[in-house]
Design a protein around this motif. Structure first.
Motif, PDB file in Angstrom:
ATOM      1  N   ILE A 147      -1.066   6.080   1.681  1.00  0.00           N
ATOM      2  CA  ILE A 147      -2.009   5.068   2.158  1.00  0.00           C
ATOM      3  C   ILE A 147      -3.315   5.811   2.409  1.00  0.00           C
ATOM      4  CG2 ILE A 147      -2.510   3.331   3.917  1.00  0.00           C
ATOM      5  CD1 ILE A 147       0.424   2.994   4.380  1.00  0.00           C
ATOM      6  N   MET A 179       0.825  -1.215   0.000  1.00  0.00           N
ATOM      7  CA  MET A 179       0.000   0.000   0.000  1.00  0.00           C
ATOM      8  C   MET A 179       0.855   1.259   0.000  1.00  0.00           C
ATOM      9  SD  MET A 179      -3.087  -0.933   2.631  1.00  0.00           S
ATOM     10  CE  MET A 179      -4.475  -1.988   2.130  1.00  0.00           C
ATOM     11  N   ASP A 181      -7.506   2.304   1.223  1.00  0.00           N
ATOM     12  CA  ASP A 181      -6.592   1.329   1.841  1.00  0.00           C
ATOM     13  C   ASP A 181      -6.995   1.076   3.294  1.00  0.00           C
ATOM     14  OD1 ASP A 181      -4.992   1.161  -0.478  1.00  0.00           O
ATOM     15  OD2 ASP A 181      -3.854   2.926   0.126  1.00  0.00           O
TER      16      ASP A 181
END
Length: 312
Positions: free
Chosen positions: A130, A117, A134
């Motif tokens: 992120i 991520m 996510d």
């Protein structure tokens, strides 16, 4: 110097706040006839990670991405390499099959997930962030982990009654609210002082959060694991640290990104890679013998020393 004193006070407030919150909430839950297993899975598990959650929530609201990420990853590295390392030196830790085959691989999956991520710019060309999407994925992983734990507890034999404070309802509510206030005040002290210390010493907020802040918020896990090792209760020591690592990434980091997306600086890949390495190292050490012995604990502490030397 004042900032250092404030940080120490903040850490003390976090530790005591988490204890008061857990004792008060557990006592309230017991009065409503909630089973011990459910209390242990939810309230007690949340209590040991409450310091990380509070610090991350405050850091996310204030926009300190380096502290948000550094606290979680730094705590995870300390949990595996320092806390499990030290406890296995005190007393070799036996590892159950479920921990070796499910929970440790799940902690590796968590480390791999956050690494991917944080570097999705290589996949889609966008900035390394992120984001909230996510965060939702991380929280979905956490719900699956929670369901897995409920399955384990429902199929486990409750041999011993968990020690729960027998407070009156009034005292329990005061303990819960007092613990919550201490957590919030302590978290604010830590975040604000971390920024000031970083400025004063000319180091980054990332370094302060990966070391001092992460160690401070990991004190509940350290105390629990060392006491468990001294009482020759290896399952508690191992499960406490591995479970906390999964909790930190899937839940705490997930909540943090929902509050505010986390921007990833180029240097932060070092700890993300080392976090993955630490999980794989633990898996390699325990998969065959189902035990973490003293020489392995010494090696883990030395690996953390190498990482810390490189970081500083």
């Amino acid at each position: 110097m004042l900032s250092v004193i404030i940080m120490i006070l903040g850490i003390v407030a976090l530790v005591y706040g988490a204890n008061f919150l857990v004792d008060g909430a557990s006592s309230i839950a017991k009065r409503f006839n909630i089973p011990n297993l459910v209390i242990g899975l939810t309230i007690v598990a949340f209590g040991t990670s409450a310091p990380e959650l509070v610090v991350n929530t405050i850091a996310s609201i204030k926009g300190y991405s380096a502290i948000t990420m550094g606290n979680v990853i730094g705590s995870n590295l300390i949990n595996i390499l320092i806390i499990l390392g030290i406890t296995s030196i005190i007393y070799p830790l036996a590892v159950s099959k479920t921990t070796a085959y499910v929970e440790i691989p799940l902690s590796i999956l968590a480390a791999l997930t956050v690494l991917i991520m944080a570097n999705d710019t290589f996949l889609d060309g966008f900035k390394n962030v992120i984001g909230r999407g996510d965060g939702i994925i991380l929280l979905l992983f956490f719900l699956m982990f929670l369901a897995y734990n409920f399955y384990l507890t429902l199929n486990a034999k409750e041999d011993d009654e968990m020690a729960i404070k027998n407070y009156s309802m009034g005292v329990a509510i005061i303990a819960f609210l007092g613990g919550l206030i201490l957590l919030i005040v302590g978290g604010k002290f830590i975040v604000d002082s971390a920024v000031e210390i970083a400025k004063g010493f000319g180091v980054s907020e990332r370094v302060i959060s990966l070391t001092i802040v992460a160690l401070g918020t990991s004190l509940p896990e350290l105390a629990t694991s060392v006491v468990a090792a001294m009482k020759k209760n290896p399952d508690l020591a191992m499960g406490n640290c591995v479970g906390s690592n999964i909790f930190n990434i899937f839940f705490i980091l997930g909540i943090s990104t929902l509050i505010r997306p986390i921007e990833i600086a180029s240097g932060e890949n070092l700890e993300l890679i080392f976090n993955l390495f630490a999980g794989i190292l633990l898996f390699v050490f325990v998969i065959k013998s189902k035990k973490l012995v003293r020489w392995q604990g010494i090696a883990m502490v030395l690996f953390y020393g190498i990482y810390l030397w490189d970081l500083l």
